[in-house]
Design an enzyme around this catalytic site. Structure first.
Site, PDB file in Angstrom:
ATOM      1  N   SER A   1       0.844  -1.190   0.000  1.00 23.60           N
ATOM      2  CA  SER A   1       0.000   0.000   0.000  1.00 23.60           C
ATOM      3  C   SER A   1       0.878   1.239   0.000  1.00 23.60           C
ATOM      4  O   SER A   1       2.096   1.168   0.041  1.00 23.60           O
ATOM      5  CB  SER A   1      -0.909   0.007   1.227  1.00 23.60           C
ATOM      6  OG  SER A   1      -0.123   0.204   2.388  1.00 23.60           O
ATOM      7  N   LYS A   2       0.221   2.365  -0.034  1.00 25.31           N
ATOM      8  CA  LYS A   2       0.923   3.641  -0.167  1.00 25.31           C
ATOM      9  C   LYS A   2       2.034   3.835   0.865  1.00 25.31           C
ATOM     10  O   LYS A   2       3.073   4.404   0.573  1.00 25.31           O
ATOM     11  CB  LYS A   2      -0.082   4.800  -0.042  1.00 25.31           C
ATOM     12  CG  LYS A   2      -0.838   5.050  -1.326  1.00 25.31           C
ATOM     13  CD  LYS A   2       0.054   5.667  -2.394  1.00 25.31           C
ATOM     14  CE  LYS A   2      -0.641   5.715  -3.742  1.00 25.31           C
ATOM     15  NZ  LYS A   2       0.307   5.903  -4.846  1.00 25.31           N
ATOM     16  N   ARG A   3       1.780   3.350   2.091  1.00 29.23           N
ATOM     17  CA  ARG A   3       2.762   3.629   3.123  1.00 29.23           C
ATOM     18  C   ARG A   3       4.071   2.882   2.924  1.00 29.23           C
ATOM     19  O   ARG A   3       5.053   3.130   3.610  1.00 29.23           O
ATOM     20  CB  ARG A   3       2.176   3.355   4.508  1.00 29.23           C
ATOM     21  CG  ARG A   3       2.134   1.925   4.901  1.00 29.23           C
ATOM     22  CD  ARG A   3       1.211   1.672   6.074  1.00 29.23           C
ATOM     23  NE  ARG A   3       0.647   0.349   5.980  1.00 29.23           N
ATOM     24  CZ  ARG A   3       1.309  -0.756   6.301  1.00 29.23           C
ATOM     25  NH1 ARG A   3       2.537  -0.673   6.758  1.00 29.23           N
ATOM     26  NH2 ARG A   3       0.745  -1.929   6.171  1.00 29.23           N
TER      27      ARG A   3
END
Length: 466
Positions: free
Chosen positions: A241-243
């Site tokens: 995911s983005k993180r």
RNA sequence: GGCCCGUUCGUCUAUCGGUUAGGACAUCUGGUUUUCAACCAGGCAAGAGGGGUUCGACUCCCCUACGGGCUGCCA
């Protein structure tokens, strides 16, 4: 003669081209291209609420950058909607589907009630076997009449034989009450119409394959070869995911990874060909096979990406590398190279490309070719240009003015000057490096002098020694 | 909750019943060096746990644990 292999990549345009999607595309591309087959692109844009033209464009841009070329024009799934509807009605005519008058509210209420009671049963439409005479004059969805007993077997090239009990599957809707097709119907119809022989996609679709196979059967169509590949996870093992940092391929371009390195790295994620780690795309095409794909999800390892990336930069042809470097500059909104810079770069790339892992590093190491005199020395290198060193550089200048500009001749001169001043070569190279590049970390001083030429070398030394 | 998939060094992986469990990245030590990178030599490091099957299991079967996916008139 066997059928020509046809694979496809079918992303939904909900954002940028995801790194996982890129790998799926790569696998499809490798499989088709390595076997003289076709690789097609279809944009799954049936969800009009989420669709944006920009997202579709981002996918195309990402694939182009990665160098994954597809055959023919990209197919818009949305544009096939009338064909999908026609198939749904044919299923109706064949008796493999039925009209369902249950409303979305009724179904939702049923589900919440069941969940509240601690049950999670599949919704069974009361209209499945209803007499058409009892049909109300109301909107209806078309549901597939899925078998309720027995099991559906998916013969998967990666996952092996996967058995799914039909009782766990509901009668999925193929055509919504507003007449639009659902994804489950659309993929099958499109894949069939496009002649797709091998469906290689993420294993989040493994369960879906059972329901889709039912549609093939309902229409008497040939079922494609299935290959469900594991998803990619972040470095911590969780879903990407983005993180975790970069998830879109465009970000990797911006970070300076060459496309060839990206392809190599992505190919090795979940797939192996013996002990081969570094290879070209042609080799990958020749070697790639579904049987080499692992069943466990892989994690991203940026260190390894960098390493592979560096190897590809080092191995690249100068002209091609320069071209890709200019693409990198443009993508990052940096000014284009001047003719002089491009000329110097094409002559000097050889001495920087084997020490850079990314285009950022390559540009940094190539700084001595991009700058002109007078060179601005950074803090660390400025310290090397003390009065003693400046004196040595001044002493060096007349020798360089009359020198033959070859490595051999320069070696004689520099060694001679070092000896005359009673210092080791390193003590001479350090201030010279500072004068030529304004840095403490550069390619060999000989390479720099040869690349920038005699006049520029003397001008830079003169400016630094003044 | 149900169903499906997975689990070998920190990471990517090889092995397809018999190996000192191999390679690569990362990391550590030494060497080389004109800085960096590179390079050379070497080190550390793995079969989730428990049961079976077998002369013999990383490999086959079962259970457990953990992770992931699906379970929509989303794709």
């Amino acid at each position: 003669m066997t059928r020509q292999i046809v694979t496809r990549f079918a992303p939904s345009p909900t954002g940028d081209l995801h790194i996982g999607g890129a790998r799926t595309a790569l696998f499809n591309w490798l499989y088709a291209r390595g076997r003289g087959g076709k690789f097609l692109l279809r944009i799954e844009d049936t969800d009009r609420e989420r669709y944006t033209p920009a997202a579709a464009e981002a996918i195309v841009t990402g694939l182009r950058w990665l160098g994954l070329d597809w055959d023919g024009a990209a197919v818009s799934q949305f544009e096939q909607r009338h064909r999908h509807a026609a198939v749904a009605h044919e299923m109706l005519a064949r008796g493999t589907a039925y009209k369902c008058f249950s409303t979305a509210e009724e179904i939702a209420a049923f589900r919440t009630a069941e969940e509240a009671a601690g049950r999670y049963p599949v919704f069974q439409s009361p209209w499945r076997d209803a007499d058409p005479a009892t049909h109300p004059d109301a909107p209806f969805a078309i549901r597939m009449k899925a078998p309720r007993d027995g099991e559906t077997v998916i013969m998967d090239q990666v996952q092996g034989q996967v058995v799914i009990k039909n009782a766990t599957l509901d009668d999925m809707i193929v055509l919504r009450s507003d007449g639009t097709p659902t994804y489950m119907l659309a993929v099958v119809v499109d894949d069939h119409d496009m002649g797709v022989t091998h469906v290689i996609r993420g294993d989040d679709h493994l369960n879906n394959a059972a329901r889709q196979q039912m549609v093939y059967n309902a229409m008497d169509w040939d079922v494609p070869v299935w290959a469900h590949i594991p998803l990619i996870h972040g470095p911590d093992g969780k879903k990407l995911s983005k993180r975790h940092g970069a998830t879109a391929v465009g970000e990797y371009q911006l970070q300076g990874y060459p496309a060839a390195g990206m392809r190599n790295y992505l190919a090795r994620l979940g797939w192996a060909h013996g002990d081969d780690e570094f290879f070209t795309s042609d080799q990958a095409k020749a070697w790639f096979d579904l049987s080499g794909i692992g069943r466990a999800p892989a994690r991203l390892d940026f260190k390894k990406l960098e390493n592979i990336s560096g190897q590809h930069i080092a191995a690249a042809e100068n002209a091609a590398l320069l071209h890709e470097l200019e693409g990198f500059l443009a993508a990052n909104g940096q000014p284009a190279l001047t003719d002089t810079q491009r000329d110097l770069m094409s002559r000097g790339l050889y001495c920087v490309k084997d020490r850079a892992k990314t285009f950022f590093e390559l540009l940094d190491k190539a700084q001595f070719m991009l700058a002109r005199h007078p060179i601005l020395a950074d803090e660390a290198s400025a310290k090397l240009l003390d009065s003693v060193s400046r004196g040595i550089l001044k002493d060096l200048t007349p020798r360089l003015q009359t020198a033959q500009w070859t490595k051999e001749a320069l070696e004689v001169i520099l060694n001679d000057v070092a000896v005359r001043h009673g210092i080791g070569f390193g003590k001479l190279a350090a201030p010279l490096r500072a004068a030529l590049a304004g840095r403490t970390v550069t390619p060999s001083v000989y390479d720099m002098m040869l690349v920038i030429g005699q006049d520029e070398t003397i001008l830079r030394i003169g400016a630094a020694a003044a």
